[in-house]
Enzyme design. Structure first.
Site, PDB file in Angstrom:
ATOM      1  N   SER A 185      -3.199   3.823  -5.388  1.00 45.66           N
ATOM      2  CA  SER A 185      -3.637   4.885  -5.947  1.00 45.66           C
ATOM      3  C   SER A 185      -4.833   4.841  -7.231  1.00 45.66           C
ATOM      4  CB  SER A 185      -2.730   6.091  -6.447  1.00 45.66           C
ATOM      5  OG  SER A 185      -2.100   6.250  -5.396  1.00 45.66           O
ATOM      6  N   ASN A 189      -9.373  -2.751   0.471  1.00 43.47           N
ATOM      7  CA  ASN A 189      -8.668  -3.022   1.696  1.00 43.47           C
ATOM      8  C   ASN A 189      -9.013  -1.787   2.284  1.00 43.47           C
ATOM      9  OD1 ASN A 189      -6.850  -3.224   3.585  1.00 43.47           O
ATOM     10  ND2 ASN A 189      -5.089  -3.196   2.428  1.00 43.47           N
ATOM     11  N   HIS A 226       1.186  -7.289   3.046  1.00 43.08           N
ATOM     12  CA  HIS A 226       0.988  -5.901   2.463  1.00 43.08           C
ATOM     13  C   HIS A 226       2.293  -5.065   2.987  1.00 43.08           C
ATOM     14  CE1 HIS A 226      -0.670  -1.919   2.235  1.00 43.08           C
ATOM     15  NE2 HIS A 226      -1.557  -2.270   1.375  1.00 43.08           N
ATOM     16  N   LYS A 237      -8.282  -0.811   5.274  1.00 42.87           N
ATOM     17  CA  LYS A 237      -7.300  -0.821   6.458  1.00 42.87           C
ATOM     18  C   LYS A 237      -7.799  -0.379   7.660  1.00 42.87           C
ATOM     19  CE  LYS A 237      -4.283   0.400   2.187  1.00 42.87           C
ATOM     20  NZ  LYS A 237      -3.185   1.344   1.754  1.00 42.87           N
ATOM     21  N   GLU A 242       2.395  -2.142   4.254  1.00 41.98           N
ATOM     22  CA  GLU A 242       2.235  -1.612   5.449  1.00 41.98           C
ATOM     23  C   GLU A 242       2.584  -2.695   6.829  1.00 41.98           C
ATOM     24  OE1 GLU A 242      -1.655  -0.272   4.819  1.00 41.98           O
ATOM     25  OE2 GLU A 242      -0.986   1.146   3.370  1.00 41.98           O
ATOM     26  N   GLY A 297      -1.476   5.158  -1.683  1.00 37.18           N
ATOM     27  CA  GLY A 297      -1.956   6.470  -0.776  1.00 37.18           C
ATOM     28  C   GLY A 297      -1.196   7.597  -1.097  1.00 37.18           C
ATOM     29  N   GLU A 319       1.725  -4.071  -5.735  1.00 35.34           N
ATOM     30  CA  GLU A 319       1.665  -2.839  -5.077  1.00 35.34           C
ATOM     31  C   GLU A 319       3.182  -2.110  -4.988  1.00 35.34           C
ATOM     32  OE1 GLU A 319      -2.436  -2.663  -2.968  1.00 35.34           O
ATOM     33  OE2 GLU A 319      -0.856  -2.870  -1.440  1.00 35.34           O
TER      34      GLU A 319
HETATM   35  O1  LIG Z   1      -4.077  -2.393  -0.373  1.00 38.04           O
HETATM   36  C1  LIG Z   1      -4.293  -1.161  -1.012  1.00 38.04           C
HETATM   37  C2  LIG Z   1      -3.266  -0.455  -1.429  1.00 38.04           C
HETATM   38  O2  LIG Z   1      -2.448  -0.410  -0.385  1.00 38.04           O
HETATM   39  C3  LIG Z   1      -3.481   0.795  -2.306  1.00 38.04           C
HETATM   40  O3  LIG Z   1      -3.988   2.004  -1.377  1.00 38.04           O
HETATM   41  P1  LIG Z   1      -4.438   3.323  -2.087  1.00 38.04           P
HETATM   42  O4  LIG Z   1      -5.560   2.586  -3.147  1.00 38.04           O
HETATM   43  O5  LIG Z   1      -5.088   3.988  -0.856  1.00 38.04           O
HETATM   44  O6  LIG Z   1      -3.189   3.621  -2.895  1.00 38.04           O
END
Ligand SMILES: O=C[C@H](O)COP(=O)(O)O
Length: 255
Positions: free
Chosen positions: A213, A10, A96, A12, A98, A174, A168
């Site tokens: 993460s 992803n 998600h 983002k 976010e 993150g 998640e």
């Molecule tokens: O969609 C992915 C997740 O929100 C994980 O993000 P991350 O690997 O940067 O912690």
């Protein structure tokens, strides 16, 4: 039944035309020999068409980060499931954290997106997970159950056929603070058991990804867990070498 793991990146809100080509070129080199693990990338909507061309002839699938509930009409700024299908996307991330946080998306709204994605013949990647406060209050299972029930109780367990769920925990996204393999496995088993209460065969085939993460160092151990069927990767999916290590770890663990 053998579940096939799926590792999805992803991206983002990251990238530009140059980066899309460079990253995909790197992935194609790194992943030319991998077998036994599905791979997908979800670039920003604006770059989906470019990415689709760049992955052509590889086994990397295309995903999207979001979709609207409407298929067409006066909905300024939105992207529909039909458009995503038209452009060649397969896996559509919905719910998600976010989007739940910054765009106030409710469980009911996300369930509508789930139905729209299924109706278009695409694959929902339904993200669920508790916040840090909910975790500390011991509400992890309750929150995941509520987020699943928004779909289960309106569309039935059969709607989960061929679907991906991404667990998640919001506190792990993150932050560099991944859930431990045992912590994640316990919740993944809860999720599968929760669906199994309605339909055991459907529950058995649902791909349950872990996200939060995941990186090239911790992925292999996460994938040793029986109910962790791959990962939804944010930050580490922006580096071809790290993402490839994660994909290869999933392929090796699930042989
Ligand atoms: O969609 C992915 C997740 O929100 C994980 O993000 P991350 O690997 O940067 O912690």
């Amino acid at each position: 039944m053998m579940r096939h793991p799926l590792v999805m990146g992803n991206w983002k809100l990251n990238g530009n035309k140059h980066m899309v080509n460079e990253l995909i070129e790197g992935l194609r080199k790194e992943l030319s020999t991998v077998d036994g693990c599905g791979v997908a990338i979800a670039p920003p909507a604006l770059y989906l068409d470019q990415a689709k061309h760049a992955i052509s002839g590889s086994y990397i699938a295309l995903g999207a980060q979001n979709v609207d509930v409407n298929l067409s009409g006066a909905f300024t700024g939105e992207v529909s499931a039909d458009m995503l299908k038209d452009i060649g996307a397969k896996y559509i991330i919905i719910g998600h954290s976010e989007r739940r946080t910054y765009h106030k998306e409710s469980d009911e709204f996300i369930a509508k997106k789930f139905a729209v994605v299924k109706a278009a013949g695409l694959v929902p990647v339904l993200c669920i997970g508790e916040t840090e406060a909910e975790n500390e209050a011991g509400q992890t299972e309750e929150v995941c159950a509520r987020q699943l029930d928004a779909v289960l109780e309106t569309q039935g367990a059969a709607a989960f056929e061929g679907v991906v769920v991404a667990y998640e925990p919001v506190w792990a996204i993150g932050t560099g603070k991944s859930a431990t393999p045992a912590q994640a496995q316990a919740v993944h088993k809860f999720i599968r058991d929760h669906i199994a209460k309605k339909d055991a065969a459907i529950a058995n085939q649902v791909i349950i990804q872990y996200g939060g993460s995941v990186n090239d160092k911790n992925a292999a151990e996460l994938f040793t867990q029986p109910d962790i069927d791959g990962a939804l990767v944010g930050g580490a999916s922006l580096k071809a070498d790290a993402f490839a290590v994660i994909v290869k770890a999933a392929a090796a663990a699930k042989k």
